[in-house]
Design an enzyme around this catalytic site. Sequence first.
Site, mmCIF file in Angstrom:
data_model
loop_
_atom_site.group_PDB
_atom_site.id
_atom_site.type_symbol
_atom_site.label_atom_id
_atom_site.label_comp_id
_atom_site.label_asym_id
_atom_site.label_seq_id
_atom_site.Cartn_x
_atom_site.Cartn_y
_atom_site.Cartn_z
ATOM 1 N N ASN A 1 -1.349 5.717 4.680
ATOM 2 C CA ASN A 1 -1.813 4.942 5.822
ATOM 3 C C ASN A 1 -1.341 5.584 7.123
ATOM 4 O OD1 ASN A 1 -2.641 2.006 4.583
ATOM 5 N ND2 ASN A 1 -0.987 2.975 3.439
ATOM 6 N N ASP B 1 0.829 -1.204 0.000
ATOM 7 C CA ASP B 1 0.000 0.000 0.000
ATOM 8 C C ASP B 1 0.861 1.252 0.000
ATOM 9 O OD1 ASP B 1 -2.227 1.590 0.059
ATOM 10 O OD2 ASP B 1 -3.092 0.710 1.847
ATOM 11 N N HIS C 1 -6.415 4.970 6.933
ATOM 12 C CA HIS C 1 -5.649 6.032 6.288
ATOM 13 C C HIS C 1 -5.828 7.306 7.106
ATOM 14 C CE1 HIS C 1 -4.520 4.131 2.328
ATOM 15 N NE2 HIS C 1 -5.297 3.214 2.886
ATOM 16 N N CYS D 1 -4.553 5.125 -2.315
ATOM 17 C CA CYS D 1 -5.204 4.233 -3.267
ATOM 18 C C CYS D 1 -5.258 4.897 -4.634
ATOM 19 C CB CYS D 1 -6.624 3.899 -2.803
ATOM 20 S SG CYS D 1 -7.552 2.894 -3.978
#
Length: 294
Positions: A242, A10, A202, A233
């Site tokens: 995050n 991520d 997040h 994202c």
Amino acid sequence: MDIREVGMRDGLQLEDPIPTSTKLELLDAIVDAGARRVEVTSFVSPKAVPALADADQVAAELGRWPGVRFSALVANTRGADRAVDAGVVNLEYVISASDAHSKANTGKTTAEATDAIGQIATRAHKAGGDVEVIVGVAWDCPFAGRTPPDRILQVVKAAVRAGADRLCLADTIGTTTPARLLSLLAEVGRACPGIEIGIHLHDTRGAGQANALAAVLAGVRQLDASVGGLGGCPFAPGASGNIATEELVYWLGESGVHTGLNLSGLHRAATIAENAVGHELPSSLHRALNRRST
């Protein structure tokens, strides 16, 4: 407390591609900092996420770190096949609870994505691994607004019926608050008793660590975090990184909660990540430790 480090996947997915050798250097630092659960990559279309096009090459090197539980994100059965063939048998399957986000992310509706859970679970289980279903945009969608809780409940119930081993609720765009988090967490817990539920947060609006605290106080024992606060994202406009692993470890440790992770090692890992991506990371603690070391 079980913290899954997601910076390798991520954290890097929105960045320009970096060399595989640099990724492995970062992974080595993350493991050296005490991480024992690492989401290491994703087996998705290289065209959609070019930063993770080297998933197979990264997977081929994971034998360097015995004792670490590696997992990979997949978006469909093809990705599950690729991951298992590459030797990564612990899978995370993301389903967006909003049709609008699901179509942007995978080209499928939520219902169509849900229908594949059983096939993906079968592939992982036959290989000796497991499947965690991550419900994306669990609170808010960048296209459709607030996600009705009934949408989440439909997905998680179907996931458990289809063989999911664990669940995770993802605040994909970083807009939820502690009260909203606790409300949905309680509903999912009632709908799926006995199933472990993790939280993926997040920090877009600065409430990420507050949401993590609320989750911990509610009994959640699995949290995702990304070194330095990297992340976002590609299919969620405006979403930031995050929650930062080092910040989470800092306040948990000061609260007497053992994580097995150490701040000096995480700071080193964040420094490697920062140098690799070529821009300052959002973690306040990382910046504070940088000032202290100069």
